[in-house]
Design a protein around this motif. Structure first.
Motif, PDB file in Angstrom:
ATOM      1  N   PHE A  44      -2.043 -11.077   3.492  1.00 15.47           N
ATOM      2  CA  PHE A  44      -2.938  -9.969   3.813  1.00 15.47           C
ATOM      3  C   PHE A  44      -3.936 -10.326   4.911  1.00 15.47           C
ATOM      4  CE2 PHE A  44      -5.544  -6.242   2.656  1.00 15.47           C
ATOM      5  CZ  PHE A  44      -4.512  -5.341   2.720  1.00 15.47           C
ATOM      6  N   TYR A  57       6.790  -7.980   3.234  1.00 16.79           N
ATOM      7  CA  TYR A  57       5.909  -6.827   3.052  1.00 16.79           C
ATOM      8  C   TYR A  57       6.025  -5.865   4.226  1.00 16.79           C
ATOM      9  CZ  TYR A  57       3.613  -9.871  -0.315  1.00 16.79           C
ATOM     10  OH  TYR A  57       3.347 -10.701  -1.378  1.00 16.79           O
ATOM     11  N   LEU A  76     -14.751   9.726   4.661  1.00 16.86           N
ATOM     12  CA  LEU A  76     -13.450   9.119   4.906  1.00 16.86           C
ATOM     13  C   LEU A  76     -12.402  10.192   5.168  1.00 16.86           C
ATOM     14  CD1 LEU A  76     -12.623   6.090   4.599  1.00 16.86           C
ATOM     15  CD2 LEU A  76     -11.674   6.754   2.421  1.00 16.86           C
ATOM     16  N   GLY A  83     -10.686   6.275   9.179  1.00 17.06           N
ATOM     17  CA  GLY A  83     -11.325   5.089   8.637  1.00 17.06           C
ATOM     18  C   GLY A  83     -10.388   3.909   8.802  1.00 17.06           C
ATOM     19  N   ARG A  84     -10.772   2.781   8.235  1.00 16.78           N
ATOM     20  CA  ARG A  84      -9.889   1.615   8.310  1.00 16.78           C
ATOM     21  C   ARG A  84      -8.951   1.649   7.108  1.00 16.78           C
ATOM     22  NH1 ARG A  84      -9.666  -3.760   7.074  1.00 16.78           N
ATOM     23  NH2 ARG A  84     -11.543  -3.757   5.789  1.00 16.78           N
ATOM     24  N   VAL A  85      -7.682   1.643   7.373  1.00 16.76           N
ATOM     25  CA  VAL A  85      -6.687   1.716   6.308  1.00 16.76           C
ATOM     26  C   VAL A  85      -5.763   0.513   6.424  1.00 16.76           C
ATOM     27  CG1 VAL A  85      -4.796   3.073   5.320  1.00 16.76           C
ATOM     28  CG2 VAL A  85      -6.740   4.245   6.335  1.00 16.76           C
ATOM     29  N   ASN A  86      -5.527  -0.110   5.323  1.00 14.98           N
ATOM     30  CA  ASN A  86      -4.667  -1.276   5.294  1.00 14.98           C
ATOM     31  C   ASN A  86      -3.775  -1.172   4.059  1.00 14.98           C
ATOM     32  OD1 ASN A  86      -3.759  -3.752   6.096  1.00 14.98           O
ATOM     33  ND2 ASN A  86      -5.813  -4.619   6.309  1.00 14.98           N
ATOM     34  N   VAL A  87      -2.512  -0.964   4.274  1.00 10.86           N
ATOM     35  CA  VAL A  87      -1.591  -0.809   3.143  1.00 10.86           C
ATOM     36  C   VAL A  87      -0.511  -1.880   3.234  1.00 10.86           C
ATOM     37  CG1 VAL A  87       0.033   0.741   1.975  1.00 10.86           C
ATOM     38  CG2 VAL A  87      -1.989   1.683   3.070  1.00 10.86           C
ATOM     39  N   ARG A  88      -0.251  -2.520   2.140  1.00 13.39           N
ATOM     40  CA  ARG A  88       0.799  -3.540   2.098  1.00 13.39           C
ATOM     41  C   ARG A  88       1.761  -3.205   0.954  1.00 13.39           C
ATOM     42  NH1 ARG A  88      -0.978  -9.494   0.612  1.00 13.39           N
ATOM     43  NH2 ARG A  88      -0.911  -8.612  -1.472  1.00 13.39           N
ATOM     44  N   VAL A  89       3.004  -2.976   1.323  1.00 16.32           N
ATOM     45  CA  VAL A  89       4.006  -2.606   0.314  1.00 16.32           C
ATOM     46  C   VAL A  89       5.065  -3.712   0.241  1.00 16.32           C
ATOM     47  CG1 VAL A  89       5.642  -0.836  -0.420  1.00 16.32           C
ATOM     48  CG2 VAL A  89       3.653  -0.185   0.926  1.00 16.32           C
ATOM     49  N   PRO A  90       5.287  -4.285  -0.941  1.00 18.30           N
ATOM     50  CA  PRO A  90       6.317  -5.320  -1.046  1.00 18.30           C
ATOM     51  C   PRO A  90       7.712  -4.756  -0.741  1.00 18.30           C
ATOM     52  CG  PRO A  90       4.972  -5.235  -3.026  1.00 18.30           C
ATOM     53  CD  PRO A  90       4.622  -4.036  -2.224  1.00 18.30           C
ATOM     54  N   SER A  92      10.402  -5.599  -2.006  1.00 19.02           N
ATOM     55  CA  SER A  92      11.175  -5.397  -3.235  1.00 19.02           C
ATOM     56  C   SER A  92      10.938  -3.994  -3.796  1.00 19.02           C
ATOM     57  CB  SER A  92      10.808  -6.456  -4.272  1.00 19.02           C
ATOM     58  OG  SER A  92       9.419  -6.547  -4.404  1.00 19.02           O
ATOM     59  N   LEU A  93       9.722  -3.481  -3.578  1.00 18.88           N
ATOM     60  CA  LEU A  93       9.411  -2.124  -4.035  1.00 18.88           C
ATOM     61  C   LEU A  93      10.169  -1.093  -3.191  1.00 18.88           C
ATOM     62  CD1 LEU A  93       7.663  -0.532  -6.050  1.00 18.88           C
ATOM     63  CD2 LEU A  93       5.883  -0.441  -4.336  1.00 18.88           C
TER      64      LEU A  93
END
Lengths: 160, 92
Positions: A44, A57, A76, A83-90, A92-93
């Motif tokens: 991250f 990811y 927001l 705004g500041r957006v930070n998305v982390r998706v595995p 495997s998902l």
């Protein structure tokens, strides 16, 4: 170079194993080393996008304009401000999600196909097969989307 | 080996509210397992009854898919920050 890798190369040199077997063993060691790495720290912190190797990811980041305000009212995602957006998706998902497409009724798939066609995308959702998932995910490793909005906000989609 | 999610952290912050929650998923897992074991005969009967209609297979696949999706949640993180607001959800 780790001892294991040296041993594999020595075995290859001594012709105890074939080149294919050596490749498979080296790949297995690389993937194990990747998994044993500290996910919490590396994953991250924003490794450089387009990182090669097995993607772990999918990252989506939205950054507001440099030096700009996120929103005049401090709210927001209102009035089109970012705004500041930070998305982390595995991965495997995502893999599990793609497999879930098998549960979508054929009628819904037809509707999805026609909706995509209306948008100018000629793609058959039914052509996504579970056998192709690994190839698809591997190909995602080369993907990097970098969009800069009119207000200076930056959207990045990449895998790491 | 892919480990199941152990903790879920939710953090919501704005001008007036500050809320943080650590949810120990590893404590919920045994409860969910017991719950599933208790219900499994009923689920099995339901699947067998519905098998010839085609929905049994869908139900079985859905159960597996839900389990796999839950197992894959480890590492999922959402972080949204405004000037005064902040929402963070992370699954560890």
């Amino acid at each position: 170079m780790s001892d294991n890798k040296k041993k594999i190369l020595e075995m290859l040199a001594e012709k105890k194993i074939s080149a294919d077997e050596a490749y498979k063993l080296l790949s297995a060691i690389d993937s194990n080393e990747g998994e044993s790495g500290d996910e919490g720290h590396d994953a991250f912190k924003g490794k450089s996008p387009g990182n090669k190797g097995k993607p772990k990811y999918l990252r989506v980041t939205v950054m507001p304009p440099v030096g700009g305000t996120i929103n005049g009212k401090g709210n927001l995602m209102q009035d089109g401000n970012v705004g500041r957006v930070n998305v982390r998706v595995p991965m495997s998902l995502i893999r599990a999600g793609i497999k879930l497409t098998a549960l979508i009724p054929p009628e819904a798939l037809d509707k999805a196909n026609s909706a995509l066609k209306e948008k100018g995308i000629n793609f058959d959702v039914r052509s996504i097969k579970t056998e192709d998932i690994e190839d698809l995910i591997e190909a995602l490793g080369d993907m990097e989307i970098d969009v800069e909005g009119g207000k200076g906000e930056k959207v990045k989609v990449f895998v790491e | 080996m892919n480990w199941p999610p152990m903790l879920m952290h939710i953090k919501i912050k704005n001008k007036n509210t500050r809320f943080g929650l650590w949810l120990p998923l590893f404590l919920l897992l045994p409860v969910a397992l017991v719950f599933f074991l208790v219900l499994s005969p009923l689920i099995l009967i339901g699947i067998i009854v519905l098998w010839h209609t085609g929905w049994g297979k869908v139900a079985l696949f859905s159960l597996k898919a839900a389990f796999v999706a839950f197992w894959s949640l480890r590492g999922f993180k959402v972080d949204i920050q405004g000037r005064n607001e902040c929402v963070q959800i992370s699954i560890i």
